[in-house]
Design a protein around this motif. Structure first.
Motif, mmCIF file in Angstrom:
data_model
loop_
_atom_site.group_PDB
_atom_site.id
_atom_site.type_symbol
_atom_site.label_atom_id
_atom_site.label_comp_id
_atom_site.label_asym_id
_atom_site.label_seq_id
_atom_site.Cartn_x
_atom_site.Cartn_y
_atom_site.Cartn_z
ATOM 1 N N ALA A 20 0.830 -1.203 0.000
ATOM 2 C CA ALA A 20 0.000 0.000 0.000
ATOM 3 C C ALA A 20 0.858 1.243 0.000
ATOM 4 N N ALA A 21 1.942 1.178 0.775
ATOM 5 C CA ALA A 21 2.827 2.340 0.862
ATOM 6 C C ALA A 21 3.552 2.583 -0.442
ATOM 7 N N SER A 22 3.836 1.488 -1.181
ATOM 8 C CA SER A 22 4.601 1.624 -2.417
ATOM 9 C C SER A 22 3.729 2.051 -3.592
ATOM 10 N N ALA A 23 2.398 1.870 -3.461
ATOM 11 C CA ALA A 23 1.503 2.255 -4.551
ATOM 12 C C ALA A 23 1.504 3.771 -4.717
ATOM 13 N N GLU A 24 1.599 4.200 -5.957
ATOM 14 C CA GLU A 24 1.607 5.632 -6.241
ATOM 15 C C GLU A 24 0.192 6.195 -6.117
ATOM 16 N N THR A 25 0.019 7.215 -5.283
ATOM 17 C CA THR A 25 -1.289 7.845 -5.130
ATOM 18 C C THR A 25 -1.512 8.843 -6.255
ATOM 19 N N VAL A 26 -2.633 8.698 -6.936
ATOM 20 C CA VAL A 26 -2.973 9.569 -8.058
ATOM 21 C C VAL A 26 -4.336 10.196 -7.790
ATOM 22 N N ARG A 27 -4.375 11.509 -7.711
ATOM 23 C CA ARG A 27 -5.639 12.224 -7.513
ATOM 24 C C ARG A 27 -6.301 12.394 -8.881
ATOM 25 N N VAL A 28 -7.389 11.664 -9.078
ATOM 26 C CA VAL A 28 -8.063 11.650 -10.379
ATOM 27 C C VAL A 28 -9.236 12.628 -10.357
ATOM 28 N N GLY A 29 -9.139 13.662 -11.162
ATOM 29 C CA GLY A 29 -10.198 14.661 -11.235
ATOM 30 C C GLY A 29 -11.367 14.187 -12.082
ATOM 31 N N VAL A 30 -12.562 14.323 -11.534
ATOM 32 C CA VAL A 30 -13.797 14.096 -12.288
ATOM 33 C C VAL A 30 -14.643 15.357 -12.151
ATOM 34 N N ALA A 31 -15.524 15.588 -13.103
ATOM 35 C CA ALA A 31 -16.396 16.759 -13.021
ATOM 36 C C ALA A 31 -17.282 16.646 -11.789
ATOM 37 N N ALA A 32 -17.362 17.716 -11.007
ATOM 38 C CA ALA A 32 -18.174 17.699 -9.789
ATOM 39 C C ALA A 32 -19.658 17.581 -10.102
ATOM 40 N N GLU A 33 -20.033 17.883 -11.344
ATOM 41 C CA GLU A 33 -21.430 17.817 -11.758
ATOM 42 C C GLU A 33 -21.750 16.414 -12.269
ATOM 43 N N PRO A 34 -22.927 15.871 -11.946
ATOM 44 C CA PRO A 34 -23.299 14.541 -12.457
ATOM 45 C C PRO A 34 -23.275 14.514 -13.980
ATOM 46 N N TYR A 35 -22.746 13.426 -14.541
ATOM 47 C CA TYR A 35 -22.692 13.267 -15.990
ATOM 48 C C TYR A 35 -22.977 11.796 -16.321
ATOM 49 N N PRO A 36 -24.221 11.346 -16.045
ATOM 50 C CA PRO A 36 -24.555 9.942 -16.313
ATOM 51 C C PRO A 36 -24.558 9.642 -17.806
ATOM 52 N N PRO A 37 -24.171 8.409 -18.218
ATOM 53 C CA PRO A 37 -23.851 7.269 -17.355
ATOM 54 C C PRO A 37 -22.366 7.178 -16.984
ATOM 55 N N PHE A 38 -21.635 8.259 -17.170
ATOM 56 C CA PHE A 38 -20.186 8.206 -16.976
ATOM 57 C C PHE A 38 -19.774 8.416 -15.519
#
Length: 256
Positions: A20-38
């Motif tokens: 877990a410590a070795s896994a690279e943390t990646v902050r993945v941005g998604v649109a804060a607004e709902p966009y179904p079905p995505f």
């Protein structure tokens, strides 16, 4: 024996902690607004949807610890370039204009842009059909750029919205004559609201609509881009991509 079991459990715990410590943390941005079905939050606030499943599959394949980070759509590229997030998984099309500012992974899906209108309106997805019409689009999207370029001279107005849902609701309420957006996003909308129908796909313009959707990345972040590219190819090849996609679509969203 008891001591041996305890030692084994402790060793396993240390191993998991190390991984877990070795896994690279990646902050993945998604649109804060709902966009179904995505992408959209459920009742508990957890993000769900096809792109969330895609993100989980790709990050698991690449051994990345990905954290969903909602960001307002019109600020998502600045959030990436200012290091507030590390990647964008938000149905962002790969365009030459965006590539002046950020990099992209290989594409992970590709669907056409379409016009939706009220049922029986007779509107067609071209300049003639949209003459003197009010067209709704979401800001900071390729669809906004397309509408301005191809329909700006003929439309009565290009009306801009912060979210796609706002544009959809204004079409349902009759405050706009048509909306322009991704075919899958609008397909979900017209299936949920009897008011409207897909009028058809607009003529392709690769310079504006791009060459499919990719993961947005900072310029120069070549190592992370390569990890995403390898993972996208792997989940396509091993069947994971097709498996989670079946819950959402009855065709291959990857496209041509």
């Amino acid at each position: 024996m008891k001591n041996k079991i305890i030692t084994t459990i402790a060793a396993l715990g240390l191993s998991l902690a190390a991984n877990a410590a070795s896994a690279e943390t990646v902050r993945v941005g998604v649109a804060a607004e709902p966009y179904p079905p995505f992408t959209e939050p459920d009742a508990a606030g957890n993000w769900t949807g096809w792109e969330i499943d895609f993100m989980k599959a790709v990050c698991a394949e690449a051994k990345l610890d990905c954290v969903v980070t909602p960001v307002a759509w019109d600020g998502i590229i600045p959030a990436l370039t200012s290091n507030k997030i590390d990647a964008i998984v938000g149905s962002m099309s790969i365009t030459e204009e965006r590539m002046k500012t950020i990099d992209f992974s290989d594409k992970y899906y590709n669907t056409p842009a379409v016009i939706a209108a009220s049922k029986g309106s007779g509107i067609t997805p071209d300049a003639a059909g949209l003459k003197d019409k009010i067209i709704g689009v979401q800001v900071s999207t390729i669809h906004q750029d397309y509408a301005r370029t191809h329909f700006g001279d003929v439309a009565a107005e290009i009306k801009e919205y912060q979210t796609q849902d706002e544009a959809n609701q204004d079409l349902a309420a009759g405050r706009v004559d048509a909306i322009l957006a991704d075919s899958l996003a609008l397909d979900a909308f017209v299936k949920s609201d009897a008011c409207c129908e897909i009028a058809g796909a607009v003529e392709d313009d690769p310079a504006i609509l791009g060459a499919g959707v990719g993961v947005g990345l900072r310029k120069g972040d070549d190592e992370l881009r390569e990890k995403f590219n390898k993972a996208i190819a792997a989940i396509r090849e091993n069947g994971t991509y097709a498996e989670f996609s079946k819950a959402y679509f009855d065709f291959d969203i990857y496209g041509q």
